[in-house]
Design a protein around this motif. Structure first.
Motif, PDB file in Angstrom:
ATOM      1  N   TYR A   1      -6.191  -5.407  -2.785  1.00 37.60           N
ATOM      2  CA  TYR A   1      -6.009  -6.163  -1.543  1.00 37.60           C
ATOM      3  C   TYR A   1      -6.650  -7.555  -1.573  1.00 37.60           C
TER       4      TYR A   1
ATOM      5  N   ARG B   1      -7.410  -6.467 -14.544  1.00 35.59           N
ATOM      6  CA  ARG B   1      -7.714  -5.133 -15.110  1.00 35.59           C
ATOM      7  C   ARG B   1      -8.217  -5.239 -16.562  1.00 35.59           C
TER       8      ARG B   1
ATOM      9  N   ALA C   1      -5.000   9.359 -11.262  1.00 36.94           N
ATOM     10  CA  ALA C   1      -5.993   8.343 -11.623  1.00 36.94           C
ATOM     11  C   ALA C   1      -5.577   6.979 -11.067  1.00 36.94           C
TER      12      ALA C   1
ATOM     13  N   LYS D   1      -0.136  -1.049 -15.406  1.00 37.48           N
ATOM     14  CA  LYS D   1      -0.451  -2.348 -14.803  1.00 37.48           C
ATOM     15  C   LYS D   1       0.834  -2.950 -14.237  1.00 37.48           C
TER      16      LYS D   1
ATOM     17  N   ILE E   1      10.728  -7.199  -6.866  1.00 37.31           N
ATOM     18  CA  ILE E   1       9.548  -7.713  -6.143  1.00 37.31           C
ATOM     19  C   ILE E   1       8.617  -8.417  -7.131  1.00 37.31           C
TER      20      ILE E   1
ATOM     21  N   GLU F   1      -2.567   1.429 -17.571  1.00 37.77           N
ATOM     22  CA  GLU F   1      -3.856   0.989 -17.045  1.00 37.77           C
ATOM     23  C   GLU F   1      -4.904   2.064 -17.328  1.00 37.77           C
TER      24      GLU F   1
HETATM   25  N1  EPU Z   1       6.592  -0.523  -4.385  1.00 37.16           N
HETATM   26  C1  EPU Z   1       7.859   0.033  -4.454  1.00 37.16           C
HETATM   27  N2  EPU Z   1       7.955   1.342  -4.803  1.00 37.16           N
HETATM   28  C2  EPU Z   1       6.873   2.110  -5.085  1.00 37.16           C
HETATM   29  C3  EPU Z   1       5.584   1.531  -5.033  1.00 37.16           C
HETATM   30  C4  EPU Z   1       5.467   0.193  -4.672  1.00 37.16           C
HETATM   31  O1  EPU Z   1       8.866  -0.624  -4.211  1.00 37.16           O
HETATM   32  O2  EPU Z   1       7.046   3.303  -5.369  1.00 37.16           O
HETATM   33  C5  EPU Z   1       6.474  -1.930  -3.940  1.00 37.16           C
HETATM   34  C6  EPU Z   1       5.814  -1.985  -2.541  1.00 37.16           C
HETATM   35  O3  EPU Z   1       6.751  -1.837  -1.524  1.00 37.16           O
HETATM   36  C7  EPU Z   1       5.167  -3.352  -2.548  1.00 37.16           C
HETATM   37  C8  EPU Z   1       4.841  -3.581  -4.032  1.00 37.16           C
HETATM   38  O4  EPU Z   1       5.589  -2.639  -4.775  1.00 37.16           O
HETATM   39  O5  EPU Z   1       6.096  -4.344  -2.137  1.00 37.16           O
HETATM   40  C9  EPU Z   1       3.335  -3.426  -4.330  1.00 37.16           C
HETATM   41  O6  EPU Z   1       2.933  -2.109  -3.950  1.00 37.16           O
HETATM   42  P1  EPU Z   1       1.427  -1.782  -3.454  1.00 37.16           P
HETATM   43  O7  EPU Z   1       1.021  -2.750  -2.407  1.00 37.16           O
HETATM   44  O8  EPU Z   1       1.361  -0.340  -3.146  1.00 37.16           O
HETATM   45  O9  EPU Z   1       0.517  -2.130  -4.684  1.00 37.16           O
HETATM   46  P2  EPU Z   1       0.705  -1.922  -6.248  1.00 37.16           P
HETATM   47  O10 EPU Z   1       1.071  -3.241  -6.842  1.00 37.16           O
HETATM   48  O11 EPU Z   1       1.596  -0.773  -6.531  1.00 37.16           O
HETATM   49  C10 EPU Z   1      -1.742  -2.622  -6.846  1.00 37.16           C
HETATM   50  C11 EPU Z   1      -2.842  -2.077  -7.675  1.00 37.16           C
HETATM   51  C12 EPU Z   1      -3.601  -0.998  -6.916  1.00 37.16           C
HETATM   52  C13 EPU Z   1      -4.176  -1.622  -5.655  1.00 37.16           C
HETATM   53  C14 EPU Z   1      -3.033  -2.193  -4.813  1.00 37.16           C
HETATM   54  C15 EPU Z   1      -3.528  -2.952  -3.606  1.00 37.16           C
HETATM   55  C16 EPU Z   1      -2.246  -2.341  -9.997  1.00 37.16           C
HETATM   56  C17 EPU Z   1      -1.790  -1.705 -11.256  1.00 37.16           C
HETATM   57  N3  EPU Z   1      -2.345  -1.565  -8.930  1.00 37.16           N
HETATM   58  O12 EPU Z   1      -0.798  -1.562  -6.659  1.00 37.16           O
HETATM   59  O13 EPU Z   1      -4.664  -0.516  -7.732  1.00 37.16           O
HETATM   60  O14 EPU Z   1      -4.896  -0.668  -4.910  1.00 37.16           O
HETATM   61  O15 EPU Z   1      -2.248  -3.111  -5.606  1.00 37.16           O
HETATM   62  O16 EPU Z   1      -4.051  -4.170  -3.982  1.00 37.16           O
HETATM   63  O17 EPU Z   1      -2.525  -3.536 -10.001  1.00 37.16           O
HETATM   64  C18 EPU Z   1      -5.247   1.096  -9.381  1.00 37.16           C
HETATM   65  O18 EPU Z   1      -5.529   0.147 -10.123  1.00 37.16           O
HETATM   66  O19 EPU Z   1      -5.410   2.289  -9.734  1.00 37.16           O
HETATM   67  C19 EPU Z   1      -4.719   0.822  -8.046  1.00 37.16           C
HETATM   68  C20 EPU Z   1      -4.371   1.783  -7.182  1.00 37.16           C
END
Ligand code: EPU
Ligand code: FAD
Length: 339
Positions: free
Chosen positions: A131, A165, A237, A242, A262, A335
């Motif tokens: 975030y 990361r 986990a 990533k 996206i 990751e």
């Molecule tokens: N999205 C989809 N389908 C899905 C999942 C996500 O379309 O099944 C789209 C969402 O709608 C959104 C975008 O992808 O538009 C990003 O999704 P989200 O905000 O859930 O974040 P993320 O990019 O999937 C990253 C980090 C998380 C962190 C969140 C919030 C990485 C690899 N992951 O997830 O970190 O909590 O952003 O900042 O960078 C972790 O490292 O274990 C982790 C959970």
């Protein structure tokens, strides 16, 4: 005391039932040194695993070496000036406990990193982030024990070479150091980070009219609970892969073919893609084979519904990598640490 043939099931959030040949905990540097002296001669430094909360690793087989669980505790304010406090925490302190401690004292900077599982010692390993905040934004320095030289070395922000990361501990100095303490520089005056649309939406839903670090933390906890599986209910986990970074031209080409793709613009004409979207488009979201699955609310998270082996989860991850590569031409990078 070094124990033998210990189940690691309760020591990893994936809940994988692998066995450690040798297992010990340490809560001081002296205890760590004592264990290292007693290491059975059959064990090389390559068969040592330093364990924190076990929330960013996948055991794919039994561990035929020594698992050393870091339990060094303590949270201490070591100095302050007009604007900042410097908080030194032991590597074994649970990360969220540190966040709560800072919120209680009105020290700002890590509220956006609320509810990330794991311990302080692993926070610099992959420069934890969520975030709009990364660990590097509040990092001051850390102390790490060099396994070969048996000396304690201080690493500054520049020494750690933090990236998305990434850090020197994950790459160049992989398996060479045990992180023992981390010092964070937190602000006395908050600088609210609410650029993520989801944070604002959640704050509105909660009826928050006056912003505070405590309110931001509550909003983030609520967002996380709505989309991420709780490891005490479903093994996982967090993000398994990533989010890949590509250049603007490749993004423009992909956008023509896949208009819903996206991507978030970064500096130097780079774009970070949402890997969860790519995986979902390949049809994996909600997929399950035996007890290994792709989480139905967040495709970036692989899960263990109870009795999966690490090898089954790894196999699923390989199939996902292949299909994303074949549909989008993009190679997903893991990751999670594969052990
Ligand atoms: N999205 C989809 N389908 C899905 C999942 C996500 O379309 O099944 C789209 C969402 O709608 C959104 C975008 O992808 O538009 C990003 O999704 P989200 O905000 O859930 O974040 P993320 O990019 O999937 C990253 C980090 C998380 C962190 C969140 C919030 C990485 C690899 N992951 O997830 O970190 O909590 O952003 O900042 O960078 C972790 O490292 O274990 C982790 C959970
Ligand atoms: P472990 O899994 O125990 O170890 C991870 C690696 O670090 C291993 O290679 C281990 O050998 C090494 N290591 C651990 N401690 C030390 C030490 N003291 N010295 C040297 N090496 C060490 N991560 C994010 O960045 N952002 C998120 O939003 C996020 N959300 C998550 C949500 C869920 C539900 C889960 C389960 C995980 C999430 N993660 C997230 C991943 C994970 O929480 C972090 O990577 C965390 O920092 C791992 O800490 P740990 O103590 O559990 O490390």
């Amino acid at each position: 005391m070094i124990e033998e043939n210990i189940s690691l099931k309760k020591y990893n959030t994936f809940g994988i039932d692998a066995t450690a040949h040798y297992f010990a905990t340490f809560s001081t540097l002296n205890e760590l040194s004592d264990h290292l002296e007693l290491i059975p001669s059959s064990i090389s430094s390559n068969s040592l695993l330093i364990l924190g909360g076990g929330s960013n690793l996948l055991f794919t087989k039994d561990f035929d070496g020594l698992v050393l669980k870091n339990e060094i505790g303590g949270i201490e304010k070591i100095r302050e000036d007009e604007s900042y406090v410097y908080i030194k925490a032991g590597a074994g302190v649970p990360w969220h406990q540190l966040v709560m401690h800072c919120l209680q004292n009105n020290w700002a900077g890590i509220e956006n990193l609320s509810l990330i599982p794991g311990n302080v010692g692993a926070s610099p390993m992959q420069n934890i982030g969520a975030y709009g905040v990364e660990l590097k934004d509040v990092f001051f320095e850390l102390e790490a024990f060099h396994l070969k030289d048996k000396s304690v070395v201080t690493f500054t922000l520049a020494d750690c070479e933090f990236g998305y990361r990434e850090s020197v501990f994950k790459r160049k100095f992989n398996k060479q150091f045990v992180i023992v303490t981390v010092t964070y520089r937190l602000s006395k005056v908050p600088n609210f980070k609410t650029a993520y649309a989801a944070i604002d939406q959640e704050l509105n839903k909660m009826g928050v009219s006056e912003l505070s670090i405590q309110a931001i933390s509550r909003a983030i906890i609520s967002i996380r609970q709505s989309k991420l599986p709780n490891p005490s209910e479903i093994g996982n986990a967090g993000s398994f892969f990533k989010n890949p970074e590509i250049d603007q031209q490749q993004f423009d080409r992909l956008s023509k073919e896949f208009p819903g793709i996206i991507g978030f613009s970064l500096a130097n004409e780079r774009v970070k893609l949402a890997a969860g979207w790519l995986i979902e488009q390949c049809g994996w979201k909600g997929y399950r084979k035996e007890d290994a699955g792709c989480y139905a609310k967040q495709a970036l998270v692989l899960v263990n519904y109870g009795h999966s082996t690490g090898a089954q989860i790894l196999e699923l991850s390989e199939s996902i990598v292949k299909s994303v590569k074949s549909k989008f031409g993009i190679e997903l990078e893991r990751e999670v640490n594969i052990i």
